[in-house]
Write an enzyme that holds these catalytic residues in place. Structure first.
Site, PDB file in Angstrom:
ATOM      1  N   GLU A   1       0.792  -1.224   0.000  1.00  0.00           N
ATOM      2  CA  GLU A   1       0.000   0.000   0.000  1.00  0.00           C
ATOM      3  C   GLU A   1       0.829   1.281   0.000  1.00  0.00           C
ATOM      4  OE1 GLU A   1      -3.398   0.549  -0.137  1.00  0.00           O
ATOM      5  OE2 GLU A   1      -3.572  -1.584  -0.595  1.00  0.00           O
TER       6      GLU A   1
ATOM      7  N   SER B   1     -56.489 -23.104  13.824  1.00  0.00           N
ATOM      8  CA  SER B   1     -57.014 -23.812  14.988  1.00  0.00           C
ATOM      9  C   SER B   1     -56.101 -23.745  16.206  1.00  0.00           C
ATOM     10  CB  SER B   1     -57.281 -25.280  14.635  1.00  0.00           C
ATOM     11  OG  SER B   1     -58.307 -25.363  13.663  1.00  0.00           O
TER      12      SER B   1
END
Length: 736
Positions: free
Chosen positions: A165, A431
C-alpha cells in the site's frame, strides 16, 4: 547698385541676429549620445576640430538609408520587450497561482473541524451478543475487533501493508508525490484508474474523518488531514491506528476482527500467508473477501507476498513457501439463523439501555446447541419437502415456561432474507387459537367432558365446515379440541361470547388486535409467532403470565453493568384448576388427535395444531413442563400450500427439535389442578359413557342454532384414555 552684382541670389534679412546663430542646422556632433551611440575615443583630433582650426567646413557624413536602420532598431526593441513581458507575466501568474492555492487550502480547511479541536474519534461501539454458555453468537457494530498494539503483532503483518500500500511510508510527510506521479502515469497508460496514490496516512484520514465520496474537495480534505496526522502523531502511532481501523470486508473492521472472522484466531497469531491475505483485502474488501471469493483473495495474497519479497521484508524462499502452501482457514459466510436473534436484540436494545457510546456485551437466554438443532430442523424439513407441499419458509420459537427464549429461527436462510417471521410476521393461527376459546368456556363453568353438538352451522350466511367434512353429533369438549372440530369451536365461541374469547387471549399474552366476531374461534385474526408461543406458556407453568425475553444482562467490555433483567412479578392469569383441565385436553391432541405424530419419549406433552384457510399457514404449538415450542410453515406471499397441515410438517419439525432438547433433562409432569381435572379425571369421566356416532345435523330455527344442554354422551373408556382403536382412527384420522 548692389543688386546687380550677383543676379538671382537672394539674401534673407537677419533681423539683427548675430552671424553665429544664423545657421541653426545640427551636425552629428550636436546629437546627445544614446545607448548605441557612445563616442569613440581617438588620438586624432576630430574632423570638425580640424576644419574649425583650418577655418573650413568639414565634409558632410553620408547617412545610412532610413528604412534599413529603423527596421533594425524596431527588431531590437521587440526582442527586448518580449523577454521582459514573459518574465513579468510569469511572475504575475505565479503570484496568482500561489494565491489560488492558498485560497483552496483556506476553503477546504473552512469545511473541516478546527485543527485544534480535531481528535482521533472513538471507535463506533461494538455489540457483542453471547449465549447462555458465554459463547459469542453474533456481533453488531462497525468495529468488531479489539485494539491491538503494534508491538504485539508479528512484524511481517504491518510490513505486508507497507509493501503493498505505501512503500515509502516511513519517508514521506503524509502524501507521497512520487507515488502520485507513478499512479498518474500508470492510469494514463491504462486509460483508466488502475492505481491509487493514497498513502496509509491518507487512507487513515479518510477512515477517521471523511466520507467515502469521490470528489476533489474530499480528496483535498484528505491531504490536509493526512499532513495534520503526520504532525500530530508518530509513524508507528499512525500505522497502529490504521491497522485497527481499516475495513476488511464481511463487517470486519481492524486486523483483530478480520483475523477472527477469516481464520478463527487472533491477529497476533497469523502466519505470513495470512498476513498477506489481510493486506490484500484492503484494495477491495467486498470483492476479495475470502468467504465470498477465495480464489480472488488467494491471487491478491500472492501479489502481496511478491511485494514483500521485493521490499526485502521477507525472503524469496518465505514468499514461495507461503504461496505454495496457504494456511487459510476461511470460515463460511455468516448466514446463520442466530442473526434473526441478533436483529431482534438490536430492536429492543434502545429500550433497555438507550443510546450507547461504547462497546457492550449482551448476555442472552439463547442456548447455542438448541439454536443449531432448531436451525437444522427447519432447513432440513424444507429441503426435503418444500417442493412437494409448496412451502418456502419456516420459523420456530422455543422458550422456557417462564418466557426465556432458548432458540429462534426467523426463516430458512438469513443471507437470502432478513425478514423475521418469528417476531415481525403476523399470520392467521388457525385452529392453534382454539385453546383460548376452550379456556374461556371452562372459566364459564364447562368441563372437559361437557357435551356439545358437532353439526353444520350457519352464521349470517357463513357455513364453516370440519376438515374432513364429517360430523359426529354430540362430542365432549376434549374430543372436539383433539379432533379440531370447527363447528364445535364456532358454537362454543358464540356461546361464551367472542369478546370474552378476545379478553382471554389478551390476558394470556396475545398483544395483536383481535376482531371479536364469530370466526375468531377459528383463528382468523393475525398474530405473531413469539406472542402465540408466549400465550401458551401459562399452560406449562401453572397459569402465570410471562413476557417472552432474550436479554438477561448488558455490560460494557470493561465490566460495567448497564442492565440486568429483574425478576418480574408474575401474575396468576389462569386458575390452576383450568390449567389442569386444559393440559388434560391438549394432551389428548398428541395422544390420539391431530398431533398424534408428535412424540417425546417419556415426557408428558400437550399442544394444538393449526391450519389456516386454504392451507396458507401450518402451525403446531406444543409444550412440556420444560419447554414451549411453536413451529410455523408457509409462504411469504401468503399463497396456499399444497395441503400442508399443522399435523404434518410442523409436527415433524417440532418432534425432531424437542427430542434433542429433552435429552438428559429430568422428566417433569405438566401442571394439573390440585383435586381438580387431570388426565386421571378425564379417563374416569370418560369411562362412564360409550363412543359418539355421527348424527344428522340439526335444523337451525328462526332464532339460530342453539346447542343442546350439556349431557354425558357415550364416550368409550379407551378413547378417552388415548388408546388406539377403530373408532379413534375414524374420529381423529387426518391432519388439522
Amino acid at each position: 547698385m548692389a543688386w546687380g552684382k550677383k543676379k538671382g541670389a537672394r539674401k534673407e534679412p537677419l533681423f539683427g541676429l548675430p552671424a553665429a546663430l544664423a545657421d541653426l542646422r545640427l551636425t552629428p556632433a550636436d546629437r546627445v549620445p544614446g545607448g548605441d551611440d557612445k563616442p569613440k575615443k581617438s588620438a586624432k583630433p576630430s574632423a570638425k576640430r580640424k576644419s574649425e582650426d583650418a577655418g573650413t567646413e568639414p565634409p558632410r557624413e553620408r547617412k545610412a538609408p532610413a528604412g534599413r536602420s529603423g527596421a533594425k532598431r524596431r527588431a531590437k526593441s521587440r526582442g527586448g520587450f518580449g523577454l521582459g513581458r514573459l518574465v513579468y507575466w510569469g511572475a504575475v501568474l505565479s503570484l496568482w497561482g500561489v494565491i489560488a492555492v492558498i485560497g483552496v487550502v483556506i476553503y477546504v480547511g473552512a469545511h473541516l473541524p478546527p485543527i485544534q479541536s480535531l481528535e482521533i474519534p472513538k471507535r463506533p461501539p461494538t455489540i457483542q451478543i453471547v449465549g447462555i454458555d458465554g459463547s459469542i453468537l453474533a456481533q453488531r457494530g462497525e468495529m468488531a475487533g479489539a485494539n491491538v498494539a503494534l508491538k504485539d503483532l508479528p512484524p511481517y503483518l504491518p510490513k505486508a501493508f507497507i509493501a503493498i500500500e505505501d512503500r515509502r511510508f516511513y519517508s514521506h510527510f503524509g502524501i507521497d508525490p512520487v507515488g502520485i506521479l507513478r499512479a498518474l502515469v500508470t492510469n494514463l497508460l491504462h486509460r483508466g484508474v488502475s492505481q491509487g496514490g493514497s498513502t496509509l496516512t491518507q487512507q487513515l484520514a479518510k477512515n477517521l474523518f471523511l466520507t467515502q465520496e469521490r470528489t476533489i474537495r474530499r480528496k483535498l480534505q484528505e491531504v490536509e488531514l493526512a499532513i495534520w496526522l503526520e504532525r500530530k502523531h508518530s509513524k508507528d502511532e499512525i500505522l497502529e491506528l490504521y491497522l485497527n481501523r481499516v475495513y476488511f470486508g464481511s463487517g470486519a473492521y481492524g486486523v483483530e476482527a478480520a483475523a477472527q472472522k477469516y481464520f478463527g484466531k487472533s491477529a497476533k497469531a497469523v502466519t505470513v500467508a495470512e498476513a498477506a491475505m489481510l493486506a490484500g483485502l484492503v484494495k477491495s474488501p467486498s470483492r476479495l473477501a475470502p468467504n465470498r471469493n477465495p480464489e480472488g483473495a488467494e491471487a491478491r495474497a500472492q501479489i502481496v507476498l511478491a511485494a514483500m519479497a521485493d521490499a526485502k521484508f521477507i525472503t524469496d524462499a518465505q514468499a514461495k513457501a507461503s504461496i505454495g502452501h496457504p494456511s487459510y482457514n476461511v470460515k463460511p459466510a455468516g448466514a446463520g439463523t442466530v442473526n434473526y436473534v441478533a436483529d431482534w436484540i438490536g430492536e429492543v436494545l434502545d429500550d433497555l439501555v438507550g443510546q450507547i457510546d461504547e462497546s457492550i456485551k449482551v448476555e442472552t437466554t439463547i442456548d447455542p446447541k438448541l439454536q443449531s438443532v432448531a436451525e437444522a430442523a427447519i432447513i432440513d424439513e424444507l429441503a426435503a419437502k418444500s417442493v412437494k407441499f409448496n412451502v418456502s419458509q419456516g420459523a420456530l420459537v422455543a422458550m422456557t415456561p417462564d418466557g426465556a427464549v432458548r432458540a429462534m429461527v426467523g426463516g430458512r436462510n438469513y443471507s437470502d432474507s432478513q425478514y423475521n417471521r418469528a417476531v415481525t410476521a403476523k399470520r392467521q393461527p388457525g385452529s392453534s387459537f382454539k385453546p383460548f376459546v376452550y379456556l374461556t368456556a371452562l372459566e364459564q363453568g364447562l368441563t372437559p367432558d361437557t357435551m356439545r353438538q358437532d353439526a353444520p352451522i350457519e352464521v349470517k350466511g357463513w357455513r364453516p365446515e370440519n376438515y374432513t367434512h364429517e360430523y359426529f353429533g354430540a362430542v365432549t369438549l376434549t374430543q372436539a379440541l383433539a379432533m379440531s372440530l370447527n363447528t364445535v369451536a364456532i358454537r362454543l365461541g358464540l356461546e361464551v361470547g367472542p369478546k370474552n374469547v378476545v379478553r382471554t387471549a389478551h390476558r394470556l399474552g396475545i398483544s395483536s388486535k383481535l376482531e371479536p366476531n364469530a370466526s375468531i374461534a377459528l383463528g382468523t385474526s393475525e398474530v405473531s409467532m413469539v406472542e402465540l408461543v408466549g400465550a401458551y406458556a401459562p399452560f406449562a407453568n401453572g397459569g402465570l403470565a410471562v413476557a417472552p425475553h432474550v436479554v438477561t444482562r448488558i455490560r460494557t467490555l470493561g465490566g460495567k453493568l448497564l442492565y440486568m433483567r429483574q425478576p418480574e412479578e408474575r401474575n396468576q392469569v389462569v386458575d390452576p384448576r383450568y390449567v389442569g383441565m386444559m393440559n388434560a385436553m391438549m394432551r389428548e391432541t398428541l395422544v390420539s388427535g391431530t398431533a398424534k405424530k408428535a412424540e417425546i419419549p417419556g415426557w408428558p406433552a400437550a399442544g394444538k395444531t393449526g391450519t389456516s384457510q386454504d392451507y396458507r399457514d401450518a402451525w403446531f404449538i406444543g409444550y412440556t413442563a420444560s419447554l414451549v415450542t411453536g413451529v410455523w410453515l408457509g409462504n411469504d406471499d401468503n399463497s396456499p400450500t399444497k395441503k400442508a397441515t399443522g399435523g404434518g410438517l410442523p409436527v415433524e419439525v417440532w418432534s425432531r427439535f424437542m427430542k434433542t432438547a429433552h435429552e438428559g433433562v429430568p422428566v417433569a409432569a405438566l401442571p394439573s389442578a390440585p383435586g381438580g381435572w387431570g388426565l386421571s379425571n378425564l379417563a374416569q369421566a370418560a369411562s362412564q359413557v360409550s363412543p359418539p356416532t355421527p348424527a344428522a345435523p340439526p335444523q337451525p330455527n328462526a332464532g339460530g342454532y342453539r346447542p343442546p344442554p350439556p349431557t354425558r354422551a357415550n364416550v368409550r373408556p379407551e378413547a378417552a384414555a388415548g388408546l388406539d382403536g377403530w373408532l379413534m382412527d375414524r374420529l381423529f384420522g387426518g391432519n388439522r
